[in-house]
Design an enzyme around this catalytic site. Structure first.
Site, PDB file in Angstrom:
ATOM      1  N   ASP A   2      10.231  57.093 -33.000  1.00  0.00           N
ATOM      2  CA  ASP A   2      10.014  57.002 -34.450  1.00  0.00           C
ATOM      3  C   ASP A   2       8.859  57.894 -34.919  1.00  0.00           C
ATOM      4  O   ASP A   2       7.771  57.871 -34.339  1.00  0.00           O
ATOM      5  CB  ASP A   2       9.719  55.527 -34.813  1.00  0.00           C
ATOM      6  CG  ASP A   2       9.804  55.300 -36.311  1.00  0.00           C
ATOM      7  OD1 ASP A   2       9.017  55.915 -37.061  1.00  0.00           O
ATOM      8  OD2 ASP A   2      10.661  54.523 -36.732  1.00  0.00           O
TER       9      ASP A   2
ATOM     10  N   ARG B 276       6.888  57.706 -37.214  1.00  0.00           N
ATOM     11  CA  ARG B 276       5.701  57.064 -37.781  1.00  0.00           C
ATOM     12  C   ARG B 276       4.769  56.499 -36.714  1.00  0.00           C
ATOM     13  O   ARG B 276       3.710  55.944 -37.030  1.00  0.00           O
ATOM     14  CB  ARG B 276       6.122  55.930 -38.728  1.00  0.00           C
ATOM     15  CG  ARG B 276       6.973  56.391 -39.888  1.00  0.00           C
ATOM     16  CD  ARG B 276       7.686  55.232 -40.545  1.00  0.00           C
ATOM     17  NE  ARG B 276       8.684  54.636 -39.636  1.00  0.00           N
ATOM     18  CZ  ARG B 276       9.473  53.612 -39.961  1.00  0.00           C
ATOM     19  NH1 ARG B 276       9.373  53.070 -41.158  1.00  0.00           N
ATOM     20  NH2 ARG B 276      10.348  53.140 -39.084  1.00  0.00           N
TER      21      ARG B 276
ATOM     22  N   CYS C  52      11.810  48.731 -36.196  1.00  0.00           N
ATOM     23  CA  CYS C  52      12.368  49.798 -35.366  1.00  0.00           C
ATOM     24  C   CYS C  52      13.850  49.978 -35.701  1.00  0.00           C
ATOM     25  O   CYS C  52      14.642  49.048 -35.546  1.00  0.00           O
ATOM     26  CB  CYS C  52      12.188  49.451 -33.887  1.00  0.00           C
ATOM     27  SG  CYS C  52      12.885  50.697 -32.791  1.00  0.00           S
TER      28      CYS C  52
ATOM     29  N   CYS D  60       8.454  54.458 -28.812  1.00  0.00           N
ATOM     30  CA  CYS D  60       9.658  54.806 -29.555  1.00  0.00           C
ATOM     31  C   CYS D  60       9.501  56.204 -30.156  1.00  0.00           C
ATOM     32  O   CYS D  60       8.398  56.637 -30.467  1.00  0.00           O
ATOM     33  CB  CYS D  60       9.904  53.784 -30.656  1.00  0.00           C
ATOM     34  SG  CYS D  60      11.448  54.091 -31.553  1.00  0.00           S
TER      35      CYS D  60
ATOM     36  N   HIS E  71       7.590  48.851 -31.896  1.00  0.00           N
ATOM     37  CA  HIS E  71       7.029  48.707 -33.244  1.00  0.00           C
ATOM     38  C   HIS E  71       7.988  47.910 -34.116  1.00  0.00           C
ATOM     39  O   HIS E  71       9.213  47.992 -33.948  1.00  0.00           O
ATOM     40  CB  HIS E  71       6.772  50.089 -33.871  1.00  0.00           C
ATOM     41  CG  HIS E  71       8.021  50.883 -34.098  1.00  0.00           C
ATOM     42  ND1 HIS E  71       8.635  50.937 -35.332  1.00  0.00           N
ATOM     43  CD2 HIS E  71       8.791  51.611 -33.262  1.00  0.00           C
ATOM     44  CE1 HIS E  71       9.718  51.700 -35.225  1.00  0.00           C
ATOM     45  NE2 HIS E  71       9.839  52.120 -33.982  1.00  0.00           N
TER      46      HIS E  71
HETATM   47 CO    CO Z   1      11.678  52.583 -33.185  1.00  0.00          CO
END
Ligand code: CO
Length: 212
Positions: free
Chosen positions: A44, A46, A101, A42, A98
């Site tokens: 993302d 993090r 999400c 992803c 994750h």
């Molecule tokens: Co995500």
């Protein structure tokens, strides 16, 4: 100081620090290594593949998009997959989702009228929800439903890989790569294995190419 200037300053500091730790750092970086792992994660901020697996530059080829999706109409992903499998001959393809999400979360709700293209991208995850609706809705809490959709989404994307001609051809040729579906926990930093797909798996004939 503006944050964008800080990024460039931090980059200079990082390069200097790396050289101090290892004078041969740049020589290692320049070496063209054939990495054996292709990661689909992803976007993302993090969840960084290298960081959470303690990997060095050159070890993992990374592709990231919202919701770690494997879409057969995404030439960006398919091009990278083709290169990873046919040229690098990677041994492992990992789909890593994750928990928490936000892409998956958005797909659980009505389309946002202000996000035309994002809605289109999330449509596949809505389809995953619809396909597993009974199981996901059996979770009592909103948090539980969110987590379960994150999980089944990873499983579906792993199957999407197995449904591709790129993977099926490679399985016949070399029995590689293995496909792994993983979930990363933002609450504990730990990756959980959900599914592994191998050339021995029973492919649904609906998705099976006549290659032999
Ligand atoms: Co995500």
């Amino acid at each position: 100081m503006k944050s964008i200037e800080r990024l460039l300053l931090e980059n200079k500091a990082w390069a200097q620090e790396k050289l101090e730790q290892d004078p041969n750092f740049l020589d290692h970086l320049r070496q063209d290594r054939k990495c054996k792992v292709f990661w689909i994660g992803c976007s993302d901020s993090r969840v960084h593949a290298d960081e959470i697996t303690n990997s060095e530059p050159g070890e993992i080829l990374v592709h990231r998009n919202t919701g770690n999706q494997v879409s057969h109409s995404d030439f960006n992903l398919l091009g990278a997959l083709e290169y990873a499998v046919n040229i690098l001959e990677v041994e492992h393809v990992i789909v890593c989702g994750h928990y928490r999400c936000k892409g998956v979360r958005a797909a659980m709700n009505k389309p946002n009228p202000n996000l035309f293209f994002a809605n289109k991208w999330l449509k596949n995850i809505k389809d995953v929800y619809r396909l597993h609706r009974r199981e996901i809705d059996a979770e009592e809490s909103e948090e539980g439903r969110w987590g379960r959709l994150v999980e089944v989404n990873v499983i579906e994307q792993a199957h999407n890989l197995a449904h591709s001609a790129i993977i099926q051809k490679s399985w016949i040729k070399s029995r590689l790569p293995l496909i792994h579906g993983w979930i990363y926990g933002l609450h504990d930093g730990i990756i959980k294995e959900l599914i592994t797909l191998t050339p021995e798996m029973q492919l649904d004939p609906l998705y099976q190419y006549d290659l032999e």
